[in-house]
Structures are given as structure tokens and as C-alpha cells.
Design a protein around this motif. Structure first.
Motif, PDB file in Angstrom:
ATOM      1  N   PHE B 269       0.807  -1.177   0.095  1.00  0.00           N
ATOM      2  CA  PHE B 269       0.109  -0.088  -0.180  1.00  0.00           C
ATOM      3  C   PHE B 269       0.835   1.299   0.026  1.00  0.00           C
ATOM      4  CE2 PHE B 269      -2.755  -3.153   2.495  1.00  0.00           C
ATOM      5  CZ  PHE B 269      -3.557  -3.167   1.673  1.00  0.00           C
ATOM      6  N   THR B 270       0.117   2.368  -0.540  1.00  0.00           N
ATOM      7  CA  THR B 270       0.806   3.637  -0.405  1.00  0.00           C
ATOM      8  C   THR B 270      -0.387   4.539   0.297  1.00  0.00           C
ATOM      9  OG1 THR B 270       2.080   5.425  -1.314  1.00  0.00           O
ATOM     10  CG2 THR B 270       0.644   4.035  -2.739  1.00  0.00           C
ATOM     11  N   LEU B 271       0.108   5.598   0.895  1.00  0.00           N
ATOM     12  CA  LEU B 271      -1.013   6.559   1.491  1.00  0.00           C
ATOM     13  C   LEU B 271      -1.300   7.441   0.222  1.00  0.00           C
ATOM     14  CD1 LEU B 271       0.692   8.071   4.834  1.00  0.00           C
ATOM     15  CD2 LEU B 271      -1.375   6.725   4.615  1.00  0.00           C
ATOM     16  N   ARG B 272      -2.559   7.442   0.357  1.00  0.00           N
ATOM     17  CA  ARG B 272      -3.354   8.551  -0.562  1.00  0.00           C
ATOM     18  C   ARG B 272      -3.133   9.847  -0.098  1.00  0.00           C
ATOM     19  NH1 ARG B 272      -7.880   5.837  -3.281  1.00  0.00           N
ATOM     20  NH2 ARG B 272      -8.260   3.903  -2.684  1.00  0.00           N
ATOM     21  N   PRO B 273      -3.028  10.906  -0.949  1.00  0.00           N
ATOM     22  CA  PRO B 273      -2.766  12.329  -0.359  1.00  0.00           C
ATOM     23  C   PRO B 273      -4.336  12.727   0.580  1.00  0.00           C
ATOM     24  CG  PRO B 273      -2.790  12.115  -2.850  1.00  0.00           C
ATOM     25  CD  PRO B 273      -3.039  10.849  -2.438  1.00  0.00           C
ATOM     26  N   HIS B 274      -5.288  12.307   0.097  1.00  0.00           N
ATOM     27  CA  HIS B 274      -6.446  12.638   0.720  1.00  0.00           C
ATOM     28  C   HIS B 274      -7.530  11.386   0.551  1.00  0.00           C
ATOM     29  CE1 HIS B 274      -5.438  16.958   0.896  1.00  0.00           C
ATOM     30  NE2 HIS B 274      -5.326  16.804  -0.501  1.00  0.00           N
ATOM     31  N   PHE B 275      -8.524  11.285   1.774  1.00  0.00           N
ATOM     32  CA  PHE B 275      -9.376  10.174   1.581  1.00  0.00           C
ATOM     33  C   PHE B 275     -10.516  10.693   2.370  1.00  0.00           C
ATOM     34  CE2 PHE B 275     -11.456   6.254   2.707  1.00  0.00           C
ATOM     35  CZ  PHE B 275     -11.497   5.489   1.346  1.00  0.00           C
ATOM     36  N   GLU B 276     -11.813  10.476   1.666  1.00  0.00           N
ATOM     37  CA  GLU B 276     -13.077  11.104   2.456  1.00  0.00           C
ATOM     38  C   GLU B 276     -13.672  10.075   3.447  1.00  0.00           C
ATOM     39  OE1 GLU B 276     -16.261  11.538  -0.144  1.00  0.00           O
ATOM     40  OE2 GLU B 276     -17.524  12.500   1.634  1.00  0.00           O
ATOM     41  N   TRP B 277     -13.892  10.697   4.460  1.00  0.00           N
ATOM     42  CA  TRP B 277     -14.289   9.918   5.525  1.00  0.00           C
ATOM     43  C   TRP B 277     -15.834  10.415   5.698  1.00  0.00           C
ATOM     44  CZ3 TRP B 277     -11.659   7.041   9.584  1.00  0.00           C
ATOM     45  CH2 TRP B 277     -10.227   7.007   9.073  1.00  0.00           C
ATOM     46  N   ARG B 278     -16.952   9.301   5.711  1.00  0.00           N
ATOM     47  CA  ARG B 278     -18.352   9.641   6.062  1.00  0.00           C
ATOM     48  C   ARG B 278     -18.154  10.437   7.182  1.00  0.00           C
ATOM     49  NH1 ARG B 278     -23.647   7.247   4.236  1.00  0.00           N
ATOM     50  NH2 ARG B 278     -22.132   5.956   3.145  1.00  0.00           N
ATOM     51  N   GLY B 279     -18.874  11.734   6.867  1.00  0.00           N
ATOM     52  CA  GLY B 279     -19.395  12.628   8.098  1.00  0.00           C
ATOM     53  C   GLY B 279     -18.197  13.334   8.322  1.00  0.00           C
ATOM     54  N   LEU B 280     -16.799  13.027   8.171  1.00  0.00           N
ATOM     55  CA  LEU B 280     -15.809  14.060   8.582  1.00  0.00           C
ATOM     56  C   LEU B 280     -14.892  14.670   7.352  1.00  0.00           C
ATOM     57  CD1 LEU B 280     -13.969  11.035  10.716  1.00  0.00           C
ATOM     58  CD2 LEU B 280     -15.680  12.784  11.351  1.00  0.00           C
ATOM     59  N   GLY B 287      -5.941   7.461   3.966  1.00  0.00           N
ATOM     60  CA  GLY B 287      -6.393   6.342   3.238  1.00  0.00           C
ATOM     61  C   GLY B 287      -5.394   5.464   2.348  1.00  0.00           C
ATOM     62  N   LEU B 288      -5.447   4.326   2.317  1.00  0.00           N
ATOM     63  CA  LEU B 288      -4.487   3.644   1.530  1.00  0.00           C
ATOM     64  C   LEU B 288      -4.931   3.334   0.067  1.00  0.00           C
ATOM     65  CD1 LEU B 288      -3.519   1.035   4.337  1.00  0.00           C
ATOM     66  CD2 LEU B 288      -2.149   3.251   3.743  1.00  0.00           C
ATOM     67  N   ARG B 289      -4.037   2.969  -0.733  1.00  0.00           N
ATOM     68  CA  ARG B 289      -4.297   2.757  -2.099  1.00  0.00           C
ATOM     69  C   ARG B 289      -3.157   1.788  -2.214  1.00  0.00           C
ATOM     70  NH1 ARG B 289      -1.258   4.531  -6.007  1.00  0.00           N
ATOM     71  NH2 ARG B 289      -0.450   6.737  -5.985  1.00  0.00           N
ATOM     72  N   LEU B 290      -3.268   0.906  -3.523  1.00  0.00           N
ATOM     73  CA  LEU B 290      -2.438   0.058  -3.846  1.00  0.00           C
ATOM     74  C   LEU B 290      -1.089   0.850  -4.309  1.00  0.00           C
ATOM     75  CD1 LEU B 290      -4.337  -3.293  -5.323  1.00  0.00           C
ATOM     76  CD2 LEU B 290      -4.196  -2.285  -3.144  1.00  0.00           C
ATOM     77  N   SER B 291      -0.147   0.192  -3.959  1.00  0.00           N
ATOM     78  CA  SER B 291       1.184   0.813  -4.482  1.00  0.00           C
ATOM     79  C   SER B 291       1.509   0.566  -5.844  1.00  0.00           C
ATOM     80  CB  SER B 291       2.608   0.505  -3.702  1.00  0.00           C
ATOM     81  OG  SER B 291       2.627  -0.881  -4.168  1.00  0.00           O
ATOM     82  N   ASP B 292       2.390   1.488  -6.454  1.00  0.00           N
ATOM     83  CA  ASP B 292       2.543   1.420  -7.985  1.00  0.00           C
ATOM     84  C   ASP B 292       2.944  -0.309  -8.444  1.00  0.00           C
ATOM     85  OD1 ASP B 292       1.882   3.977  -8.443  1.00  0.00           O
ATOM     86  OD2 ASP B 292       3.971   4.766  -8.330  1.00  0.00           O
ATOM     87  N   ALA B 293       3.768  -0.707  -7.457  1.00  0.00           N
ATOM     88  CA  ALA B 293       4.094  -2.078  -7.675  1.00  0.00           C
ATOM     89  C   ALA B 293       2.784  -2.954  -7.892  1.00  0.00           C
ATOM     90  CB  ALA B 293       5.112  -2.464  -6.587  1.00  0.00           C
ATOM     91  N   TYR B 294       1.850  -2.736  -7.425  1.00  0.00           N
ATOM     92  CA  TYR B 294       0.591  -3.480  -7.237  1.00  0.00           C
ATOM     93  C   TYR B 294      -0.449  -2.670  -8.318  1.00  0.00           C
ATOM     94  CZ  TYR B 294       2.614  -6.996  -4.192  1.00  0.00           C
ATOM     95  OH  TYR B 294       3.478  -7.841  -3.792  1.00  0.00           O
ATOM     96  N   ALA B 295      -0.218  -1.873  -8.936  1.00  0.00           N
ATOM     97  CA  ALA B 295      -1.292  -1.067  -9.541  1.00  0.00           C
ATOM     98  C   ALA B 295      -1.953  -2.007 -10.550  1.00  0.00           C
ATOM     99  CB  ALA B 295      -0.339  -0.093 -10.559  1.00  0.00           C
ATOM    100  N   ASP B 296      -1.500  -3.087 -10.965  1.00  0.00           N
ATOM    101  CA  ASP B 296      -2.405  -3.899 -11.850  1.00  0.00           C
ATOM    102  C   ASP B 296      -3.247  -4.795 -11.292  1.00  0.00           C
ATOM    103  OD1 ASP B 296       0.040  -5.245 -10.896  1.00  0.00           O
ATOM    104  OD2 ASP B 296      -0.411  -7.120 -12.132  1.00  0.00           O
ATOM    105  N   LEU B 297      -3.226  -4.636  -9.932  1.00  0.00           N
ATOM    106  CA  LEU B 297      -4.219  -5.239  -9.035  1.00  0.00           C
ATOM    107  C   LEU B 297      -5.237  -4.235  -8.453  1.00  0.00           C
ATOM    108  CD1 LEU B 297      -2.164  -8.024  -7.431  1.00  0.00           C
ATOM    109  CD2 LEU B 297      -3.561  -8.387  -9.325  1.00  0.00           C
ATOM    110  N   ASP B 298      -5.093  -3.351  -8.813  1.00  0.00           N
ATOM    111  CA  ASP B 298      -6.073  -2.211  -8.204  1.00  0.00           C
ATOM    112  C   ASP B 298      -7.457  -2.181  -9.148  1.00  0.00           C
ATOM    113  OD1 ASP B 298      -7.199   0.092  -7.301  1.00  0.00           O
ATOM    114  OD2 ASP B 298      -5.514   1.309  -7.265  1.00  0.00           O
TER     115      ASP B 298
END
Ligand code: SF4
Lengths: 94, 371
Positions: B269-280, B287-298
Motif C-alpha cells: 500500500f501507499t498513502l493517498r494524499p486525501h481520503f474522504e471519511w463519511r461525515g468527517l 487512506g491507503l491505495r495499492l502501491s505502484d508495484a501492485y497497480a495492476d491489481l487495483d
């Protein structure tokens, strides 16, 4: 999904993939134990160990007393624990 | 005191309650936040709050992963689930989380192949069993769950399962806590730290609460007695003028966490610059997304997703509940338009959500027995 339920490792059945058969309240299922491999304790999870299981993975090792205490607590939780066990029963991890 | 007899050791429960009473200064109000939804659930199930003096208030935190999923992300999930040939897999709790039009259960009723799984490894097995279908796993959860997703993705890569991908909604616990501590609406006196998250991350990530905000943190287990003991430790720190991170759950939580789990998370994983939270709203680096090395599985890159932000329904006050600003029963639709059977907001969907905990255990208003 947030529950972590205790179980006892009966046997490591797939050494390469770090899959173990565990007993959770009489239910036998396969889980993955590789998260316990690098925790500094050396050889990782072994048969006989008690572990906390979350979404099919052992996330921490616990002693037997803690495992029993947690199980009592979960049993008193009722429906949520039952549901978690039902889901575990439906799980087929390779 | 009616629930105390359910404790495994009622005598100890009463003793801890007595200790709490002796630690509070009369006339001072204490607001303690239990971060984790598992704690919220246990507190209402066992009536832990009935054992507290009236001036010790428990405030429920943002630590229920189902509750914080914003509507736009549910819409993305539904959009993928509806694509022809897709088998969409998720934990049972996610099926009823409302999107702007539909929840996943409704998408399933309308013909989408949505399947509930216990483990991400079950989703991977479904992918191997159905090589001609695209299998997507909807990943949610804090650091407790993220390592399991990470290992599953590593397995998918190693075993070259090309028809498997992951819609990643993993979140991290520290950024929302920092946001709450910065929030002017809320004055908290201490934190009951999340035991299972700490199993993975250890005690250190919570140190900033003690250092930068001078508030006590006590990482606690999930027994009613653990929660009471943690409250004693927090009040003890407040009484002594200390602010430290203490570990009440040391029998399970190593101070340094689970290094192997942290390592696989960092790889996948890599950190997303921003992630939306319900209500917050949007929280940086939360938030986490898949790192570039795992981009094909995203799945976000493999499928067209709407990816739009959708405002929460007007009636919904989940944001205030997740921030601990209001109690669930103060929400206008609580128990009327919003129930576990027909939830409007996420806090009513998951049994770890504060609204569901209040509803299921009959807390329709705070008419508490006071010691
Ligand atoms: S009662 Fe429903 S809408 Fe109101 S805060 Fe709770 S979950 Fe959200």
C-alpha cells in the motif's frame, strides 16, 4: 467483521503458504498464519499455539488463558459471535 | 448496576467502579473517547457506562471501518459490481451500507453477482475457481485488517491470478484522531486506545496524543473489566497530571506492534494524499491505495468507476456521531426513519456502529442510573 476470535492451531498443513488448521470452538478451518512469522519469536506459529483470528489470518499470539477469556466474552456477545462462526464455517482458504 | 452481574467477575467490576468514583473530582466533567467500535459495542452490551459516575462521559470515536465509508465509495463498488462478468466480493457488513442510489444488496437483487466472503483469501479462491470472470474484493478496515488484504494481494501476484483485483478502502487510525484533536467542537480528556489496531501498529503511533495534546491514552482489551481498568488508568493519569500512552492490553498487544504486518502493508500500500471519511470530510494521508508495484491489481485502475464525491443525506448526522459531538439518540432520524433494518447512515449498519449499539441495547435516551 471487526471481531478477532481465538483459536488453537492443530497443524500447519501447507508450510509454503503458511496455512494452518485451527480449532475455533469445535469448528475446524484453515487460516493463514504468515503474519506471525516475523514477530521476532523465531519460528513463527506452531501447532498447539493459541492465536487471535481476524478475516482468516492469525493477527497475534495469545496465551491459553487469554484465549479462553476472550472466547467466554464472545460467547456472551451472542448473535455477533454466532454470525462470525457461521462466516468462518463458510470460509475455504487455500 | 443491573448489568454488572453479567461480568465474569462482578466483584472486580464493582471494585473498579469504586476506584473510578474515588478518582474523579466532583464538579469536573470528564469526556473519554473510546476510539474503537468494538469497545462501543462492549460498553453498551455490558452496560459499562452504568457503572460510571455521572460526570464521566464516554464519547464514541471514528473506529468503525464500515461507518466511515463515504457514499461515493459505495457508488464505486456498486458500479463495478454491475459490470458484466464481474464477481464482486465483500464482507457481510458492507452489503447494506447505503450508496446514493443503491446498496450492494440491492445491486445483487437486481442481478449483480455480489458474494459475501469471510476472508480476502476466500475472494482469491473464488478468482482461481472462475478464471473466465473478473473477481473484485472490496477491502475495508483499519490497520487490523489491511495486512490481510496485503498478504492476499501478494499471493495473487505470486500465483499469477490475473482476474483478481482489489477496491481498496483501507484507512489508518492516526489521521482522524489528529483531526478530532484539532476540532474546536470537541474537548476530550483522554482516549481508550483501540486494542486490535494496536496489535498491528503497537503503542508508539499514539504517542503524539500524549506529547502534542497532553492527553492520556490507554490501549485496552475488550472485556468489560478491561474497559473499566483502562478508565481507572486514564483517570489516574489525569489526577497525577500525567499524559502518557499506557498499554492495559499488554497480554495481547506488543508495544512495538506486529513488524511483519507493518512490512507487508508498506510493500503493498501507499498513502493517498486525501481520503474522504463519511461525515468527517477529506482527511490528508488517511487512506491507503495499492502501491505502484501492485497497480495492476487495483480495481480503481482496472475498471471505470464514477469516483465522485456524494454529499451525505441531509437527515443523516453520522458525522456528528462519529466525531462524538452528539449522541446517537440526538439524531433526528434515530430509531424512526433510521433503524438497523432500514439504515440511512452507516453508524446504524454495522453492529460496531454507535447508533446500532444504542439501538440494539435500548439506549433511546441517556437516562442513566447513577451510582
Ligand atoms: S441515526 Fe442513522 S442517520 Fe442518524 S447518525 Fe445514526 S446512522 Fe446516521
Amino acid at each position: 467483521m471487526c471481531l478477532a476470535i481465538p483459536g488453537q492451531i492443530l497443524e500447519i498443513v501447507d508450510e509454503a503458504r503458511r496455512i494452518a488448521v485451527v480449532d475455533v470452538a469445535g469448528v475446524r478451518r484453515r487460516i493463514n498464519v504468515s503474519l506471525l512469522d516475523g514477530d521476532g519469536s523465531g519460528s513463527g506459529a506452531q501447532s498447539g499455539d493459541w492465536v487471535l483470528i481476524h478475516v482468516g489470518f492469525a493477527i497475534s499470539a495469545v496465551d491459553e488463558d487469554e484465549a479462553r477469556a476472550t472466547r467466554d466474552l464472545l460467547e456472551r456477545m451472542g448473535a455477533d459471535y454466532e454470525q462470525e462462526l457461521e462466516q468462518l464455517k463458510a470460509s475455504v482458504i487455500e | 448496576m443491573k448489568f454488572v452481574d453479567e461480568f465474569r467477575n462482578p466483584t472486580l467490576g464493582r471494585a473498579l467502579a469504586g476506584e473510578i468514583l474515588s478518582l474523579v473530582e466532583p464538579g469536573r466533567h470528564y469526556k473519554l473517547m473510546e476510539v474503537c467500535g468494538g469497545h462501543t459495542h462492549a460498553i453498551y452490551k455490558y452496560g459499562v457506562d452504568d457503572l460510571l459516575p455521572a460526570n464521566v462521559e464516554l464519547v464514541h470515536g471514528p473506529g468503525c471501518p464500515v461507518c466511515v465509508i463515504p457514499m461515493g465509495r459505495v457508488d464505486d463498488a456498486v458500479a463495478i459490481a454491475r459490470q458484466p462478468g464481474v464477481i464482486f466480493t465483500c464482507f457481510g457488513d458492507m452489503l447494506r451500507v447505503p450508496g446514493s442510489d443503491h446498496c450492494l444488496l440491492e445491486a445483487k437483487a437486481a442481478g449483480a453477482d455480489v458474494r459475501m466472503v469471510y476472508s480476502p483469501l476466500d475472494a482469491l479462491r473464488i478468482a482461481k475457481d472462475n478464471p473466465d470472470r473478473e473477481v473484485v474484493f472490496l477491502a475495508i478496515g483499519f490497520e487490523t485488517t489491511a495486512p490481510s488484504t496485503a498478504l492476499t494481494l501478494k499471493r495473487a501476484r505470486a500465483e499469477m491470478v490475473h482476474n483478481f483485483s482489489c477496491l481498496c478502502n483501507h484507512v489508518t487510525i492516526v489521521p482522524p484522531l489528529r483531526a478530532l484533536l484539532e476540532s474546536p467542537d470537541l474537548r476530550l480528556d483522554g482516549f481508550i486506545g483501540p486494542g486490535h489496531v494496536a496489535t498491528i501498529v503497537g503503542a508508539r503511533p499514539f504517542q503524539f496524543i500524549a506529547d502534542d495534546y497532553a492527553k492520556p491514552v490507554v490501549i485496552a482489551g475488550f472485556e468489560p473489566l478491561d474497559i473499566l481498568a483502562a478508565i481507572v488508568m486514564i483517570l489516574g493519569q489525569i489526577g497525577d497530571g500525567r499524559s502518557e500512552v499506557e498499554n492495559q492490553y499488554r497480554r495481547v498487544v506488543p508495544d512495538e506492534g506486529n513488524l511483519r504486518a507493518l512490512e507487508v502493508m508498506a510493500e503493498v500500500f501507499t498513502l493517498r494524499p486525501h481520503f474522504e471519511w463519511r461525515g468527517l470530510g477529506f482527511i490528508s494521508h488517511s487512506g491507503l491505495r495499492l502501491s505502484d508495484a501492485y497497480a495492476d491489481l487495483d480495481a480503481e485502475r482496472r475498471f471505470d468507476v464514477p469516483g465522485v464525491r456524494v454529499a451525505d443525506p441531509k437527515a443523516c448526522q453520522c458525522g456528528e456521531v462519529l466525531k462524538g459531538v452528539i449522541k446517537p439518540w440526538e439524531c433526528k432520524v434515530f430509531g424512526s426513519a433510521c433503524t438497523p433494518e432500514r439504515p440511512i447512515g452507516t453508524c446504524m449498519v454495522s453492529s460496531e456502529g454507535a447508533c446500532a449499539a444504542y439501538y440494539n441495547y435500548g439506549r433511546f435516551a441517556r437516562e442513566r442510573e447513577v451510582l
